[in-house]
Design a protein around this motif. Sequence first.
Motif, PDB file in Angstrom:
ATOM      1  N   ASP A 104      33.114  -2.077 -25.701  1.00 14.06           N
ATOM      2  CA  ASP A 104      32.119  -0.916 -25.083  1.00 14.06           C
ATOM      3  C   ASP A 104      30.743  -0.845 -25.496  1.00 14.06           C
ATOM      4  O   ASP A 104      29.877  -0.757 -24.966  1.00 14.06           O
ATOM      5  CB  ASP A 104      32.881   0.333 -25.087  1.00 14.06           C
ATOM      6  CG  ASP A 104      34.303   0.619 -24.337  1.00 14.06           C
ATOM      7  OD1 ASP A 104      34.210  -0.194 -23.472  1.00 14.06           O
ATOM      8  OD2 ASP A 104      34.979   1.707 -24.700  1.00 14.06           O
ATOM      9  N   ARG A 105      30.714  -0.882 -26.851  1.00 13.87           N
ATOM     10  CA  ARG A 105      29.423  -1.021 -27.701  1.00 13.87           C
ATOM     11  C   ARG A 105      28.692  -2.132 -27.167  1.00 13.87           C
ATOM     12  O   ARG A 105      27.314  -2.081 -26.798  1.00 13.87           O
ATOM     13  CB  ARG A 105      29.490  -0.870 -29.000  1.00 13.87           C
ATOM     14  CG  ARG A 105      28.103  -0.824 -29.709  1.00 13.87           C
ATOM     15  CD  ARG A 105      27.876  -0.460 -31.265  1.00 13.87           C
ATOM     16  NE  ARG A 105      29.093  -1.120 -31.901  1.00 13.87           N
ATOM     17  CZ  ARG A 105      29.860  -0.640 -32.774  1.00 13.87           C
ATOM     18  NH1 ARG A 105      30.143   0.778 -33.071  1.00 13.87           N
ATOM     19  NH2 ARG A 105      31.053  -1.335 -33.231  1.00 13.87           N
ATOM     20  N   ASP A 106      29.160  -3.146 -27.142  1.00 12.59           N
ATOM     21  CA  ASP A 106      28.534  -4.549 -26.868  1.00 12.59           C
ATOM     22  C   ASP A 106      28.068  -4.580 -25.396  1.00 12.59           C
ATOM     23  O   ASP A 106      26.925  -5.004 -24.996  1.00 12.59           O
ATOM     24  CB  ASP A 106      29.511  -5.826 -27.165  1.00 12.59           C
ATOM     25  CG  ASP A 106      29.837  -5.963 -28.540  1.00 12.59           C
ATOM     26  OD1 ASP A 106      29.293  -5.288 -29.324  1.00 12.59           O
ATOM     27  OD2 ASP A 106      30.678  -6.541 -28.752  1.00 12.59           O
ATOM     28  N   THR A 107      28.847  -4.005 -24.485  1.00 14.14           N
ATOM     29  CA  THR A 107      28.506  -4.024 -23.127  1.00 14.14           C
ATOM     30  C   THR A 107      27.381  -3.030 -23.054  1.00 14.14           C
ATOM     31  O   THR A 107      26.596  -3.341 -22.311  1.00 14.14           O
ATOM     32  CB  THR A 107      29.816  -3.282 -22.191  1.00 14.14           C
ATOM     33  OG1 THR A 107      30.610  -4.238 -22.257  1.00 14.14           O
ATOM     34  CG2 THR A 107      29.242  -3.179 -20.953  1.00 14.14           C
ATOM     35  N   HIS A 108      27.145  -1.910 -23.967  1.00 15.74           N
ATOM     36  CA  HIS A 108      26.088  -0.752 -23.782  1.00 15.74           C
ATOM     37  C   HIS A 108      24.747  -1.780 -24.440  1.00 15.74           C
ATOM     38  O   HIS A 108      23.621  -1.359 -23.657  1.00 15.74           O
ATOM     39  CB  HIS A 108      26.237   0.376 -24.440  1.00 15.74           C
ATOM     40  CG  HIS A 108      25.363   1.165 -24.392  1.00 15.74           C
ATOM     41  ND1 HIS A 108      25.094   2.269 -25.261  1.00 15.74           N
ATOM     42  CD2 HIS A 108      24.269   1.617 -23.172  1.00 15.74           C
ATOM     43  CE1 HIS A 108      24.145   3.318 -24.858  1.00 15.74           C
ATOM     44  NE2 HIS A 108      23.727   2.603 -23.565  1.00 15.74           N
ATOM     45  N   LEU A 109      24.915  -2.567 -25.288  1.00 15.23           N
ATOM     46  CA  LEU A 109      23.774  -3.209 -25.731  1.00 15.23           C
ATOM     47  C   LEU A 109      23.264  -4.134 -24.933  1.00 15.23           C
ATOM     48  O   LEU A 109      21.828  -4.435 -25.056  1.00 15.23           O
ATOM     49  CB  LEU A 109      24.301  -3.791 -27.305  1.00 15.23           C
ATOM     50  CG  LEU A 109      24.422  -2.824 -28.253  1.00 15.23           C
ATOM     51  CD1 LEU A 109      25.103  -3.653 -29.463  1.00 15.23           C
ATOM     52  CD2 LEU A 109      23.089  -2.237 -28.985  1.00 15.23           C
ATOM     53  N   LYS A 110      24.037  -4.862 -24.094  1.00 10.94           N
ATOM     54  CA  LYS A 110      23.702  -5.763 -23.223  1.00 10.94           C
ATOM     55  C   LYS A 110      22.968  -5.125 -22.114  1.00 10.94           C
ATOM     56  O   LYS A 110      22.260  -5.715 -21.247  1.00 10.94           O
ATOM     57  CB  LYS A 110      24.762  -6.539 -22.643  1.00 10.94           C
ATOM     58  CG  LYS A 110      25.312  -7.558 -23.775  1.00 10.94           C
ATOM     59  CD  LYS A 110      26.676  -8.046 -23.311  1.00 10.94           C
ATOM     60  CE  LYS A 110      27.454  -8.701 -24.513  1.00 10.94           C
ATOM     61  NZ  LYS A 110      28.677  -9.312 -24.068  1.00 10.94           N
ATOM     62  N   SER A 111      23.025  -3.739 -21.732  1.00  8.11           N
ATOM     63  CA  SER A 111      22.511  -3.137 -20.592  1.00  8.11           C
ATOM     64  C   SER A 111      21.421  -2.967 -20.775  1.00  8.11           C
ATOM     65  O   SER A 111      20.531  -3.064 -21.677  1.00  8.11           O
ATOM     66  CB  SER A 111      23.467  -1.953 -20.374  1.00  8.11           C
ATOM     67  OG  SER A 111      22.642  -0.797 -21.420  1.00  8.11           O
ATOM     68  N   ALA A 112      20.565  -2.449 -19.860  1.00  7.43           N
ATOM     69  CA  ALA A 112      19.192  -1.986 -19.597  1.00  7.43           C
ATOM     70  C   ALA A 112      18.664  -1.107 -20.556  1.00  7.43           C
ATOM     71  O   ALA A 112      17.633  -0.738 -21.096  1.00  7.43           O
ATOM     72  CB  ALA A 112      18.658  -1.810 -18.307  1.00  7.43           C
ATOM     73  N   ASP A 113      19.740  -0.314 -21.233  1.00  2.98           N
ATOM     74  CA  ASP A 113      19.254   0.906 -22.271  1.00  2.98           C
ATOM     75  C   ASP A 113      18.912  -0.182 -23.453  1.00  2.98           C
ATOM     76  O   ASP A 113      18.135   0.630 -24.341  1.00  2.98           O
ATOM     77  CB  ASP A 113      20.616   1.623 -22.543  1.00  2.98           C
ATOM     78  CG  ASP A 113      20.901   2.598 -21.614  1.00  2.98           C
ATOM     79  OD1 ASP A 113      20.146   2.947 -20.466  1.00  2.98           O
ATOM     80  OD2 ASP A 113      22.028   3.167 -21.606  1.00  2.98           O
ATOM     81  N   PHE A 114      19.351  -1.073 -23.839  1.00  6.10           N
ATOM     82  CA  PHE A 114      18.939  -1.904 -24.849  1.00  6.10           C
ATOM     83  C   PHE A 114      18.392  -3.098 -24.507  1.00  6.10           C
ATOM     84  O   PHE A 114      17.240  -3.265 -24.139  1.00  6.10           O
ATOM     85  CB  PHE A 114      20.234  -1.898 -25.824  1.00  6.10           C
ATOM     86  CG  PHE A 114      20.429  -0.551 -26.553  1.00  6.10           C
ATOM     87  CD1 PHE A 114      19.831  -0.280 -27.833  1.00  6.10           C
ATOM     88  CD2 PHE A 114      21.442   0.043 -26.161  1.00  6.10           C
ATOM     89  CE1 PHE A 114      20.167   0.928 -28.257  1.00  6.10           C
ATOM     90  CE2 PHE A 114      21.957   1.020 -26.792  1.00  6.10           C
ATOM     91  CZ  PHE A 114      21.326   1.599 -27.668  1.00  6.10           C
ATOM     92  N   PHE A 115      19.067  -4.206 -24.716  1.00 11.08           N
ATOM     93  CA  PHE A 115      18.676  -5.753 -24.502  1.00 11.08           C
ATOM     94  C   PHE A 115      18.195  -6.248 -23.074  1.00 11.08           C
ATOM     95  O   PHE A 115      17.540  -7.076 -22.896  1.00 11.08           O
ATOM     96  CB  PHE A 115      19.526  -6.633 -25.238  1.00 11.08           C
ATOM     97  CG  PHE A 115      19.494  -6.490 -26.688  1.00 11.08           C
ATOM     98  CD1 PHE A 115      18.399  -7.217 -27.366  1.00 11.08           C
ATOM     99  CD2 PHE A 115      20.579  -5.836 -27.492  1.00 11.08           C
ATOM    100  CE1 PHE A 115      18.397  -7.213 -28.815  1.00 11.08           C
ATOM    101  CE2 PHE A 115      20.459  -5.902 -28.863  1.00 11.08           C
ATOM    102  CZ  PHE A 115      19.441  -6.685 -29.605  1.00 11.08           C
ATOM    103  N   ASP A 116      18.870  -5.448 -22.267  1.00 10.66           N
ATOM    104  CA  ASP A 116      18.778  -5.823 -20.756  1.00 10.66           C
ATOM    105  C   ASP A 116      18.989  -7.455 -20.617  1.00 10.66           C
ATOM    106  O   ASP A 116      18.245  -7.939 -20.020  1.00 10.66           O
ATOM    107  CB  ASP A 116      17.210  -5.351 -20.344  1.00 10.66           C
ATOM    108  CG  ASP A 116      17.171  -5.557 -18.860  1.00 10.66           C
ATOM    109  OD1 ASP A 116      18.164  -5.800 -18.007  1.00 10.66           O
ATOM    110  OD2 ASP A 116      15.976  -5.274 -18.327  1.00 10.66           O
TER     111      ASP A 116
END
Length: 176
Positions: free
Chosen positions: A65-77
């Motif tokens: 879940d955290r990895d998915t969030h990090l890959k999202s536009a909130d972080f690395f996009d």
Amino acid sequence: MATTKWAIDPTHSEIGFKIKHMMFTNVSGKFENYDATITTEDDNFENAKMEFSADINSINTHNADRDTHLKSADFFDADNYPKLTFKSSSFSKTDEHNYTLTGDLSLRGITKSVQFPVEFSGLMKDPWGNTKAGLNISGKINRKDWGLNWNSALETGGVLVSEEVRLHIELQLVKL
């Protein structure tokens, strides 16, 4: 002067980072897929040229879940910026085993100059006759400098995710 090319030995290297969570514990992560081109003058690493890239989709913090969030536009996009890149501008010797690595780090379409201390572990032949070199790169960056701004305030004060990211990079290089 002759040049020597080096490649990363991925089975003996790690591109890692740590960041404070809730301001009192560290979360560690790493990139699983990366590549580099390193060129030196003979076996002398002073003035080495380095180009590095990591696949953002290979980020691994041992929590899906955290990895998915990090890959999202909130972080690395990762959909729009699939690679983290670094290109050196200098690699200068400070003493027998230490160097300073300076170059441009690009994330999310933003490029900033960074400088990191490097410990050079020396050269050695492995049991199969390959010449290896060891580099330990450490340093800190502020994630907000690259537009990684997402955060959440805590009821008790402070924020969920620190701005400071500590880098821990262990490289075992093999001479080509």
